[in-house]
Design an enzyme around this catalytic site. Structure first.
Site, PDB file in Angstrom:
ATOM      1  N   ARG A   1       0.848  -1.201   0.000  1.00  0.00           N
ATOM      2  CA  ARG A   1       0.000   0.000   0.000  1.00  0.00           C
ATOM      3  C   ARG A   1       0.878   1.242   0.000  1.00  0.00           C
ATOM      4  NH1 ARG A   1      -4.348  -1.912   4.666  1.00  0.00           N
ATOM      5  NH2 ARG A   1      -5.187  -3.711   3.524  1.00  0.00           N
ATOM      6  N   ASP A  55       2.261   4.980  -0.295  1.00  0.00           N
ATOM      7  CA  ASP A  55       1.684   6.258   0.115  1.00  0.00           C
ATOM      8  C   ASP A  55       1.586   7.228  -1.056  1.00  0.00           C
ATOM      9  OD1 ASP A  55       1.374   5.494   2.753  1.00  0.00           O
ATOM     10  OD2 ASP A  55       3.293   6.333   3.404  1.00  0.00           O
ATOM     11  N   TYR A  96      12.457  -2.304  -2.036  1.00  0.00           N
ATOM     12  CA  TYR A  96      12.249  -0.875  -2.263  1.00  0.00           C
ATOM     13  C   TYR A  96      13.588  -0.216  -2.559  1.00  0.00           C
ATOM     14  CZ  TYR A  96       7.416  -0.699  -0.469  1.00  0.00           C
ATOM     15  OH  TYR A  96       6.069  -0.869  -0.283  1.00  0.00           O
ATOM     16  N   ARG A 149      11.156   5.396   4.323  1.00  0.00           N
ATOM     17  CA  ARG A 149      11.393   6.839   4.309  1.00  0.00           C
ATOM     18  C   ARG A 149      11.999   7.311   5.632  1.00  0.00           C
ATOM     19  NH1 ARG A 149       5.798   9.262   2.861  1.00  0.00           N
ATOM     20  NH2 ARG A 149       6.927  11.220   3.251  1.00  0.00           N
TER      21      ARG A 149
END
Length: 242
Positions: free
Chosen positions: A50, A52, A110, A195
């Protein structure tokens, strides 16, 4: 009833993230809207991650169930013909009934891009930092998070999860000219985790946060202990491994 798997790439700049919501366009809602037109039935798709608002994906995976007998090539062509240019479906497959894009995933990868020179082209997909960084310290920090750790200090507060343990198989910084790329592979990721890690490692590289202080953050289990989150635009969901 068929179970169909999609491999999706998207530029998340103009979207409010993956998950369907009321306050703006999302990747999930765009794809579901097109599927409803093409298949003439309401479809709910399940995404592996999911992402952002503002986050991009090269290898997002989703699945949905349908009664339609439409061919896979026809379905892919219809999706790419009707979806916004920022969303591309690269592959469509029939998969076993038990396949679940999120829960069947074993690992996720990622990456995060930083540029140290201004760029008109890369500005939507990287974080511009106009100051010097001690890359060796950032690499030491990345190596330290490999393994099974509690990442509550790098998770958005009040995230609805059973636990904060993640098994990080790889985490590294690569430098090519003025560009830095952080890549991380793990069995699962918490909300805001990548992040937060990148933003804190940048503070280490700037000399704002001592390396030993970063190493101690894992045990603190408090988001306030870590640095600010890096901007969403530099984050890319690279791959889902099954």
């Amino acid at each position: 009833m068929r179970n169909i798997k999609l491999l999706i790439e998207y530029d998340g700049t103009d979207f409010c993230g993956w998950q369907r919501q009321e306050n703006g366009p999302t990747i999930q809602a765009e794809i579901e809207g097109v599927l409803a037109k093409v298949l003439q039935e309401n479809v709910s798709i399940i995404g592996a991650g999911r992402t952002d608002a503002g986050v991009h994906a090269l290898g997002q995976v989703a699945n949905f169930r349908t009664e339609s007998s439409l061919g896979l090539r026809e379905l892919r062509n219809a999706l790419n013909g009707l979806l916004p240019e920022a969303i591309v479906v690269h592959d469509v497959q029939d998969v076993p009934p038990e396949f679940h894009a999120r829960y069947s995933a074993r690992e996720r990868v990622y990456s995060y891009m930083i540029t140290q020179t201004p760029s008109a082209i890369a500005r939507r997909h990287s974080w511009y930092l106009g100051y010097s960084l001690q890359i060796d310290l950032m690499r030491w920090g990345a190596a330290a998070i490999i393994g099974v750790h509690d990442f509550e200090s790098f998770c958005k507060a009040n995230s609805d999860v059973d636990h904060h343990r993640c098994n990080v198989m790889a985490a590294r910084w690569e430098q090519e000219g003025s560009r830095l790329k952080f890549t991380i592979r793990a069995d699962r990721f918490l909300h805001g985790m990548v992040r937060a890690i990148v933003g804190t490692l940048v503070d280490v590289g700037r000399g704002y946060t001592p390396l030993d202080e970063f190493l101690g953050m894992l045990g603190k289990k408090d988001r306030r202990e870590a640095g600010p989150a890096a901007p969403a635009k530099g984050l890319l969901l690279e791959e889902i491994l099954y």
